[in-house]
Design an enzyme around this catalytic site. Structure first.
Site, PDB file in Angstrom:
ATOM      1  N   ARG A 201       0.849  -1.203   0.000  1.00 49.29           N
ATOM      2  CA  ARG A 201       0.000   0.000   0.000  1.00 49.29           C
ATOM      3  C   ARG A 201       0.883   1.251   0.000  1.00 49.29           C
ATOM      4  O   ARG A 201       0.633   2.210  -0.728  1.00 49.29           O
ATOM      5  CB  ARG A 201      -0.933  -0.007   1.226  1.00 49.29           C
ATOM      6  CG  ARG A 201      -2.106  -0.981   1.081  1.00 49.29           C
ATOM      7  CD  ARG A 201      -3.097  -0.844   2.227  1.00 49.29           C
ATOM      8  NE  ARG A 201      -2.630  -1.451   3.462  1.00 49.29           N
ATOM      9  CZ  ARG A 201      -2.926  -2.681   3.859  1.00 49.29           C
ATOM     10  NH1 ARG A 201      -3.693  -3.460   3.139  1.00 49.29           N
ATOM     11  NH2 ARG A 201      -2.455  -3.150   5.004  1.00 49.29           N
ATOM     12  N   PHE A 226     -11.100  -6.213  -5.176  1.00 50.89           N
ATOM     13  CA  PHE A 226     -10.835  -7.018  -3.977  1.00 50.89           C
ATOM     14  C   PHE A 226     -10.350  -6.061  -2.884  1.00 50.89           C
ATOM     15  O   PHE A 226      -9.300  -6.233  -2.294  1.00 50.89           O
ATOM     16  CB  PHE A 226      -9.802  -8.126  -4.242  1.00 50.89           C
ATOM     17  CG  PHE A 226     -10.161  -9.026  -5.385  1.00 50.89           C
ATOM     18  CD1 PHE A 226     -10.985 -10.122  -5.179  1.00 50.89           C
ATOM     19  CD2 PHE A 226      -9.693  -8.781  -6.667  1.00 50.89           C
ATOM     20  CE1 PHE A 226     -11.337 -10.961  -6.235  1.00 50.89           C
ATOM     21  CE2 PHE A 226     -10.032  -9.607  -7.729  1.00 50.89           C
ATOM     22  CZ  PHE A 226     -10.851 -10.709  -7.517  1.00 50.89           C
ATOM     23  N   ASP A 249     -15.755  -5.192  -3.997  1.00 54.93           N
ATOM     24  CA  ASP A 249     -15.557  -6.391  -3.180  1.00 54.93           C
ATOM     25  C   ASP A 249     -16.856  -7.194  -3.136  1.00 54.93           C
ATOM     26  O   ASP A 249     -17.949  -6.633  -3.316  1.00 54.93           O
ATOM     27  CB  ASP A 249     -15.130  -6.015  -1.747  1.00 54.93           C
ATOM     28  CG  ASP A 249     -14.397  -7.156  -1.044  1.00 54.93           C
ATOM     29  OD1 ASP A 249     -13.143  -7.147  -1.027  1.00 54.93           O
ATOM     30  OD2 ASP A 249     -15.076  -8.067  -0.522  1.00 54.93           O
ATOM     31  N   ALA A 279     -15.863 -10.095  -8.665  1.00 53.42           N
ATOM     32  CA  ALA A 279     -14.948  -9.298  -9.483  1.00 53.42           C
ATOM     33  C   ALA A 279     -14.878  -9.805 -10.923  1.00 53.42           C
ATOM     34  O   ALA A 279     -14.807  -8.999 -11.859  1.00 53.42           O
ATOM     35  CB  ALA A 279     -13.551  -9.298  -8.857  1.00 53.42           C
ATOM     36  N   ASP A 299      -6.205  -7.519  -5.963  1.00 46.59           N
ATOM     37  CA  ASP A 299      -5.640  -8.212  -4.797  1.00 46.59           C
ATOM     38  C   ASP A 299      -6.578  -9.350  -4.364  1.00 46.59           C
ATOM     39  O   ASP A 299      -7.176  -9.291  -3.283  1.00 46.59           O
ATOM     40  CB  ASP A 299      -5.428  -7.197  -3.667  1.00 46.59           C
ATOM     41  CG  ASP A 299      -4.721  -7.812  -2.472  1.00 46.59           C
ATOM     42  OD1 ASP A 299      -4.090  -8.877  -2.617  1.00 46.59           O
ATOM     43  OD2 ASP A 299      -4.818  -7.218  -1.369  1.00 46.59           O
ATOM     44  N   CYS A 339      -1.661 -14.192  -3.486  1.00 50.73           N
ATOM     45  CA  CYS A 339      -1.252 -14.685  -2.167  1.00 50.73           C
ATOM     46  C   CYS A 339      -1.347 -16.212  -2.115  1.00 50.73           C
ATOM     47  O   CYS A 339      -1.433 -16.791  -1.040  1.00 50.73           O
ATOM     48  CB  CYS A 339      -2.076 -14.032  -1.066  1.00 50.73           C
ATOM     49  SG  CYS A 339      -3.840 -14.324  -1.228  1.00 50.73           S
TER      50      CYS A 339
END
Ligand code: SAH
Length: 395
Positions: A201, A226, A249, A279, A299, A339
């Protein structure tokens, strides 16, 4: 384990002597009888032993205290001090295996600590752990968020609630990189906030600040996909006086928290209408109506939970990145993340390339992104190195 990996898998265990209960500390011995180390045992888990130490030392309160102190020191060295009033008051204090306290997460949120006990071994130490945290850090409250599925593999129930002191308020104000955010420690995702994205960020905001100074009066239309509670969007809005943020989101609670955080930060007028939905579908709709953005953050949550899911995960990443590239104006910026630990850095880069290529765009790498120093990973434990991102400029 000989290569300092902190897990002993069930297939590597020839036999168990005695009758250790799940969570008990055991000695790990080689086939020829040599001492290898100590860890805690769980008969139900494929990860049969989690290693505490390769030394011939006791696994006790003192060892836990030393490991906690080391974890705390490594954060303080980079300016992350619990209870301090620095620019960042929300950060990870203990990152499990990487801090050599297997199965334990401790996150700092202002004057509160949030703990997550992921294994039977660490669950047994809950009392000692709380005593040490209280003695060393004097938190206003310790809140448990052991409400995660992985506990079931350990034969443990999910738990959530107060372990000490005051209950955190429904919405707690914390600071990250000098900005104020609202977090929900009771029901928010993870332990309340995606602390692992703090550096990214900051990095994206820094880039955007430079753009604002350089580009003069131009607006910056941002799609924060997201978004969760709006983290990236808020950092970008604070860094660029003409940024307008659309948070997207699937969770309406997350978007509501984002709205409240923007308001707290005095940035309410910089939010466009948030989009609550899937999304994959929403990006297609935006494309179909001809919307365009100057910056998109992607993300998504973890797509690959097992090796068998890697191909499908890559298809998902490619689809999202392709759509994002199509939605970006020439010179637009894409901050894209994965991730999924099972999708490595190289593979992720290739998938993003595929997406950009199919969208007919060149993409320049401005920066490679990842977690901050409060989320260390061990070279001998690549499983801990899950988060990767690319900051790209599209031509
Ligand atoms: N960027 C955020 C963290 C994102 S975590 C931050 O900096 O804090 C992933 C988010 O994706 C979660 O908030 C989750 O609610 C959302 N999500 C999961 N699946 C989704 C989907 N199919 N479409 C839109 N959002 C989704």
């Amino acid at each position: 384990m000989l290569a300092r990996h902190p897990w002993v898998f069930s297939g590597a265990v020839e036999r168990v002597e005695g009758a250790p209960r799940d969570g008990d500390t055991v000695e790990i011995v080689s086939a020829d009888g040599r001492f290898l180390g100590r860890g805690y045992y769980n008969s139900r888990s494929q990860i049969r032993v989690r290693v505490w130490t390769l030394e011939d030392e006791a696994v006790d309160r003192q060892l836990l205290a030393r490991r906690l102190a080391a974890a705390r020191r490594s954060r303080e060295r980079v300016g992350l001090r619990f209870g301090g009033d620095g620019a960042t008051t929300a950060f990870r204090l203990v990152n499990a295996e990487a801090d050599r306290i297997p199965g334990l997460i401790v996150d700092a949120y202002g004057r509160f600590l949030v703990v997550q006990l992921l294994t039977a071994g660490i669950d047994q130490l809950r009392g000692e752990l709380c005593e040490l945290l209280i003695a060393e850090l004097a938190p206003e409250g310790i809140w448990e968020r052991s409400d995660v599925d992985v506990r079931e593999k350990e034969g443990l129930e999910q738990r959530r609630g107060s372990l000490h002191g005051a209950e955190p308020p429904a919405r707690l104000e914390v600071r990250e990189s000098g900005l104020r955010y609202l977090v929900d420690l009771h029901a928010g995702q993870k332990t309340g906030f995606y602390l692992d994205q703090r550096e990214s960020r900051r990095r994206v905001a820094e880039h955007v600040r430079a753009l604002a100074e350089h580009d003069g009066g131009g607006a910056l239309e941002v799609l924060n996909a997201f978004s969760y509670s709006g983290g990236f969007g808020l950092a970008i809005a604070a860094a660029h006086p003409r940024a307008r943020i659309v948070n997207l989101d699937a969770s309406s609670d997350a978007l509501e928290l984002a709205r409240a955080s923007f308001e707290l930060a005095g940035l309410a007028d910089r939010q466009g209408d948030p989009i609550c939905g899937d999304a994959f579908q929403e990006l297609r709709k935006l494309r179909d109506v001809g919307r365009a953005f100057d910056l998109i953050v992607l993300d998504p949550p973890k797509f690959a939970h097992a090796k068998s899911q890697v191909v499908a995960a890559c298809r998902g990443y490619k689809d999202l990145n392709l759509l994002a590239c199509k939605l970006l104006r020439p010179g637009g910026i894409l901050a894209t993340f994965s991730c999924s630990g099972l999708v490595g850095h190289e593979l992720f880069q290739k998938v993003v390339f595929d997406g950009a290529h199919d969208a007919g765009r060149y993409a320049t790498v401005i920066a490679r992104l990842g977690p901050g120093l409060d989320h260390p990973s061990l070279l001998s434990f690549p499983e801990g190195d899950y988060l990767k991102g690319l900051l790209l400029e599209l031509r």
